[in-house]
Design a protein around this motif. Structure first.
Motif, mmCIF file in Angstrom:
data_model
loop_
_atom_site.group_PDB
_atom_site.id
_atom_site.type_symbol
_atom_site.label_atom_id
_atom_site.label_comp_id
_atom_site.label_asym_id
_atom_site.label_seq_id
_atom_site.Cartn_x
_atom_site.Cartn_y
_atom_site.Cartn_z
ATOM 1 N N THR A 1 -0.311 0.751 15.683
ATOM 2 C CA THR A 1 -0.850 -0.477 16.261
ATOM 3 C C THR A 1 0.277 -1.385 16.732
ATOM 4 N N ILE A 2 1.305 -1.511 15.941
ATOM 5 C CA ILE A 2 2.447 -2.342 16.315
ATOM 6 C C ILE A 2 3.127 -1.766 17.555
ATOM 7 N N TRP B 1 -1.857 7.107 5.572
ATOM 8 C CA TRP B 1 -2.679 6.958 6.784
ATOM 9 C C TRP B 1 -2.749 5.504 7.219
ATOM 10 N N LEU B 2 -2.860 4.607 6.272
ATOM 11 C CA LEU B 2 -2.900 3.188 6.595
ATOM 12 C C LEU B 2 -1.554 2.733 7.177
ATOM 13 N N ILE B 3 -0.479 3.229 6.625
ATOM 14 C CA ILE B 3 0.854 2.893 7.135
ATOM 15 C C ILE B 3 1.021 3.423 8.559
ATOM 16 N N THR C 1 0.840 -1.185 0.000
ATOM 17 C CA THR C 1 0.000 0.000 0.000
ATOM 18 C C THR C 1 0.881 1.243 0.000
ATOM 19 N N ASN D 1 -0.813 4.215 0.854
ATOM 20 C CA ASN D 1 -1.628 5.130 1.625
ATOM 21 C C ASN D 1 -0.897 5.462 2.931
ATOM 22 N N VAL E 1 -1.387 3.993 10.782
ATOM 23 C CA VAL E 1 -2.235 3.204 11.682
ATOM 24 C C VAL E 1 -1.582 1.857 11.978
ATOM 25 N N ILE E 2 -1.019 1.220 10.971
ATOM 26 C CA ILE E 2 -0.347 -0.061 11.174
ATOM 27 C C ILE E 2 0.851 0.104 12.108
ATOM 28 N N ASN E 3 1.660 1.128 11.886
ATOM 29 C CA ASN E 3 2.830 1.357 12.730
ATOM 30 C C ASN E 3 2.432 1.656 14.175
#
Length: 114
Positions: A17-18, A9-11, A5, A7, A13-15
């Protein structure tokens, strides 16, 4: 093969979350270690100590134990290359010394600026 991806914003959110998942896992691990800590002293039967009289408590509050402070001062003098025997006197100064020194320094710096 390209990125999954692009995007941002998605990156993000993933970071995040981790990161927060790892922090939560570390918090749980700290709680587990605290519960099974073999170095923690266990008390089988805590006994309530009798309440001390008011007069000794007032005397103990007025007398300060300066042995740690004197040890630190002696270590600082030794680090400078002097012996502890060269210390003539160690006494507590009034608390207003720091305040007065700060005021004098502020005035002198102000004079230098203008």
């Amino acid at each position: 093969m390209g990125p999954v991806t692009t995007n941002p914003w998605l990156i993000a959110v993933i970071n995040m979350t981790i990161v927060f998942g790892v922090l939560a896992a570390l918090g749980v691990l700290m709680k587990i270690i605290q519960m099974v800590d073999p170095t923690q002293k266990k008390t089988a039967n805590p006994v309530a100590a009798p309440a001390p009289a008011a007069a000794p408590a007032a005397v103990a509050a007025s007398v300060q134990d300066d042995s740690e402070i004197i040890a630190v001062i002696a270590a600082a003098v030794a680090a400078l290359g002097h012996s502890a025997e060269e210390i003539a006197c160690v006494r507590r100064l009034p608390e207003t010394g720091w305040t007065q020194n700060a005021r004098i320094e502020a005035i002198s710096v102000r004079k230098e600026c203008f």
